[in-house]
Design an enzyme around this catalytic site. Structure first.
Site, short mmCIF file in Angstrom:
data_model
loop_
_atom_site.label_atom_id
_atom_site.label_comp_id
_atom_site.label_asym_id
_atom_site.label_seq_id
_atom_site.Cartn_x
_atom_site.Cartn_y
_atom_site.Cartn_z
N HIS A 14 0.83 -1.21 0.00
CA HIS A 14 0.00 0.00 0.00
C HIS A 14 0.87 1.26 0.00
O HIS A 14 0.68 2.15 -0.84
CB HIS A 14 -0.92 0.00 1.23
CG HIS A 14 -1.81 1.20 1.31
ND1 HIS A 14 -3.11 1.20 0.89
CD2 HIS A 14 -1.57 2.46 1.78
CE1 HIS A 14 -3.64 2.40 1.07
NE2 HIS A 14 -2.72 3.18 1.61
N GLU A 15 1.81 1.33 0.93
CA GLU A 15 2.65 2.53 1.02
C GLU A 15 3.52 2.68 -0.22
O GLU A 15 3.81 3.79 -0.66
CB GLU A 15 3.50 2.48 2.29
CG GLU A 15 2.70 2.49 3.59
CD GLU A 15 1.78 3.69 3.72
OE1 GLU A 15 2.12 4.77 3.17
OE2 GLU A 15 0.72 3.55 4.34
N HIS A 41 3.53 6.42 -7.23
CA HIS A 41 2.80 7.57 -7.78
C HIS A 41 3.73 8.78 -7.86
O HIS A 41 3.73 9.52 -8.85
CB HIS A 41 1.59 7.87 -6.90
CG HIS A 41 0.52 8.67 -7.59
ND1 HIS A 41 -0.62 9.07 -6.94
CD2 HIS A 41 0.41 9.15 -8.85
CE1 HIS A 41 -1.39 9.75 -7.78
NE2 HIS A 41 -0.78 9.81 -8.95
N HIS A 92 1.92 4.72 -2.97
CA HIS A 92 2.11 6.17 -2.90
C HIS A 92 3.47 6.55 -3.49
O HIS A 92 3.59 7.53 -4.24
CB HIS A 92 2.03 6.64 -1.46
CG HIS A 92 0.66 6.59 -0.87
ND1 HIS A 92 -0.43 7.19 -1.45
CD2 HIS A 92 0.20 6.01 0.28
CE1 HIS A 92 -1.50 6.98 -0.70
NE2 HIS A 92 -1.14 6.27 0.35
#
EC number: 3.4.24.59
Length: 761
Positions: A530-531, A537, A534
């Protein structure tokens, strides 16, 4: 269709990446200390004070230049306003974002204190700039001008609109005295928010310990060694527990006696009037600020530039989800009730007993065990060392997006703790496109605020900076030291030179020892992916402008790449490409993956309903109006009674531990909203109907389809590369395609309803 060679385990050899994370690293060779994160000004804590002065001096010069642009005799100066505003944002945020990292992760109190001071100074300065009529008027003049032969590009218009929205949300059109109120309220919210977050991160107050009378009786079911280890007031007296401690959590999960669980729950969630006051004062300050801006509520302010647009749209979305999920959540609770009935020997009623908040973890543990053949499953953690997971991530990203991780040794002083690892992110042409610092491992004194992604530096184009016109004399910063400016690097397929993004991931994954690596449980693995969503991105979303780079996009869009990453890690086909035992190198058995995934889905409806309740609470708190009284505990209790499936508990105030109320004020629904969009993109681009046996085993064809470059390129080109530089509704519509894509791209109420239906499906 783009195709890569068939996936094989040999092709996914971990190389140097796994040892980079799975073995203790030797200390860097003795040398003069390098600056923190290799940023030239960050040589020592006392370097932050002159950096602050330098930043303000440079910002003042840019403000003066921008404000004077409409009257400048050269029209080209007005044409540069958007670029110079973006430079101004970068000058300030480059230091503010770095200080946000330092004050949260650095173990040296001198660094923390210096970062706190710089952070407060520059945030207050930025709040004042948000009410600068000179900047606003120059921007309005710029977007109103046609610039024949050289009009503003779509990217510049998007950046300009972002700045205009920020100004207008800051009350720029209000009289000067009212604008001063805006700054005052904003500063108050900043201070209260920091206090609230520090309380939430610290956990329950330990001032009043939890007392467990007759622990030998009430703690039956727990090991005698554990019970004997608990401190007591006196011999044979009650056991004493720190609220929220691991001992309290063990009792809440494993104690058979309901009274013991009740005492621990209430003791860990008890109402702390000081903390409640801070929360309620912060919420009232936000309501006051909304009133100053001419809005009814803070939710109206916060949502004006989000995908959802209005509180009414958010409430409609959440209410429909709550209505849909409540029966499933109630069914999950009924399963726990049946287990509680079996363990309640003295029951005489034919009705199922009530499951209280202190029962949930205890019976959830029993329920999970009841799903397993022998009451337990072999652990999967030996198959997921941090290094193995990082290697799998790198190869997955290589196949999807053409980027990979390169382990890099750090210089002495470059990181804040020896356990921090550095990764350079490389493109397919061997060019570095960014840096990720991984602060993944436990250490004494490490803040326990959970996993986080910090953007230390955003990408932007720098070779076309018109810095010669800033009006600063030669040598102006000689006595202030170096700044954050860089020369920039060329990127494949992009014109000009860019400053590369720097991000930091923090987690708490155990420690690396000579005897073995840190091993990840399932939740840890999900957190890492999940992290990293980021971070990727930030790496791919390298736009010309700082203000729309990477994760600088709408709050209810920013979680999309991260939640999509969770879908990849939940695919047995993907896991089978890299999960290997850290000592034997044996692959993770597919039936074991499937069993753990099935276990992870147990009581999922109850968990989703809890998230819906939290999002509704966030909306209710931020829907209070100017002058309205607020009893935050009453609001939370009423919401649990009306919408929840587990009754509220008197004397508790869990809401003071809900740290997201500050950072996500009125936008906590974003997790659910982006989960709906991510699920649709997953099924459209990657899973593509693979729900049968091929998707549930190690069939290489399943992994190849899921990790196809075709799907990765579509998501990269239509979503990731834009950062916040394009309307998010248009991005979602573009990547979904077809009739649904056309409908959702409009971003209206029907688009919101469509996303809600995706979530319900």
């Amino acid at each position: 269709m783009l195709r890569l060679p068939r996936i094989t385990r040999r092709a996914l050899s971990s190389g140097a990446l796994a040892p980079h994370f799975d073995r203790p690293l030797p200390p860097p060779p003795p040398a003069p200390p390098a600056p923190l994160c290799a940023l030239p000004p960050l040589t020592a804590p006392d370097a932050l004070a002159p950096l602050t002065r330098r930043t303000v001096r440079h910002a003042d010069a840019l403000v003066a230049r921008i404000a004077a642009a409409p009257a400048h005799p050269d029209p080209a100066e007005l044409r540069r306003v958007v670029k110079n505003l973006d430079r101004l944002s970068d000058v300030l945020c480059g230091v503010i974002d770095m200080c946000e990292l330092v004050r949260n992760v650095h173990p040296d109190p001198r660094w923390v204190a210096a970062a706190e001071k710089t952070y407060e100074t520059l945030c207050s300065f930025m709040n004042q700039l948000n009410t600068s009529t000179g900047l606003y008027d120059a921007l309005v003049a710029t977007v109103s001008h046609t610039f024949p032969g050289n009009p503003l590009s779509p990217a510049e218009l998007r950046v300009a609109q972002t700045f205009l929205s920020d100004f207008e949300r800051s009350g720029i059109q209000l009289p000067p005295g009212v604008r001063a109120k805006f700054v005052r309220h904003s500063d108050n919210i900043l201070s209260l928010g920091r206090t609230f977050l520090s309380f939430a991160a610290a956990g329950p107050s330990a001032d009043t310990p939890i007392e467990i009378p007759e622990p030998e009786v009430l703690l039956a079911g727990l090991s005698s060694k554990f019970v004997a280890s608990l401190p007591r007031k006196k011999r044979k007296g009650p056991a004493l527990l720190a609220p929220g401690s691991w001992e309290a959590q063990m009792i809440g999960r494993y104690a058979d006696n309901e009274e013991a669980r009740r005492l621990v729950y209430i003791g860990s969630m008890r109402e702390d009037k000081d903390r409640v006051y801070v929360l309620e004062t912060m919420l009232k300050e936000r309501a006051e600020l909304a009133h100053v801006l001419g809005k009814e509520t803070w939710a109206d302010v916060a949502l004006s530039d989000k995908m959802a647009k209005t509180p009414q749209n958010v409430l409609q979305f959440l209410t429909s989800l709550a209505t849909h999920h409540r029966p499933s959540a109630a069914a999950d609770v009924a399963a726990l009730q049946r287990l509680k009935a079996l363990s309640t020997v003295s029951r005489t009623s034919s009705q199922l007993p009530t499951v209280h908040a202190w029962d949930r973890d205890h019976y959830a543990e029993q329920y999970a065990a009841s799903l397993l053949p022998n009451g337990s499953l072999p652990s999967i953690t030996p198959y997921f060392s941090v290094g193995t997971a990082m290697s799998g991530l790198s190869h997955m990203l290589s196949r999807l997006y053409g980027i990979s991780f390169k382990p890099v040794s750090v210089a002495h002083g470059e990181v804040w703790h020896p356990s921090v690892r550095r990764l350079d992110v490389m493109d397919e042409h061997g060019k570095r496109i960014g840096v990720i610092y991984c602060d993944l491992f436990s250490r004494p004194g490490k803040p326990s605020a959970g996993a986080a992604h910090y953007t230390v530096r955003c990408s932007r184009r720098v070779d076309d900076d018109p810095s010669e016109g800033d009006g600063l004399p030669p040598g102006w910063d000689q006595h202030l030291g170096k700044g954050m400016e860089v020369q920039g690097e060329a990127l494949h397929g992009k014109e000009g030179k860019y400053q590369l993004p720097i991000v930091v991931l923090t987690t708490d994954f155990g420690t690396v020892e000579e005897s073995g690596p840190a091993l990840l449980g399932w939740n840890d693995l999900e957190t890492l992916f999940h992290e990293m969503g980021h971070a990727i991105h930030s790496m791919i979303g390298q736009t010309e402008f700082h203000n729309v780079s990477g994760t600088r996009c709408a709050t209810d869009f920013v979680e999309l790449p991260s939640i999509l990453m969770e879908h990849f890690i939940s695919s047995p086909a993907v896991l089978s490409t890299f999960a290997t035992h850290y000592t034997t190198n044996e692959p993770l058995p597919i039936p074991l993956i499937q069993a753990h995934l099935q276990l992870d889905q147990s009581l999922k409806a109850l968990e989703t309903h809890s998230q819906i309740l939290m999002a509704l609470l966030d909306q209710k708190y931020h829907s209070i109006k100017h002058g309205e009284q607020l009893d935050s505990t009453r609001v939370w209790n009423e919401l649990q009674s009306q919408v929840g499936v587990i009754p509220p508990v008197r004397g508790t105030a869990w809401q003071t531990q809900f740290g997201h109320l500050y950072g996500y004020g009125a936008t906590y629904y974003s997790y659910l909203f982006d989960r709906a969009i991510a699920g649709k993109i997953w099924s459209s681009l990657f899973a593509r109907g693979r729900t049968g046996p091929a998707a549930a085993n190690h069939d290489p064809a399943a992994a190849e389809d899921i990790l196809s470059r075709e799907g990765g390129e579509a998501f990269k080109e239509k979503v990731l590369k834009w950062g916040g530089g394009r309307d998010p509704w248009e991005m979602v519509g573009d990547v979904i395609g077809g009739a649904e894509g056309e409908q959702v791209a409009k971003g209206d109420e029907k688009a919101m309803e469509l996303v809600g239906r995706w979530m319900i499906k």
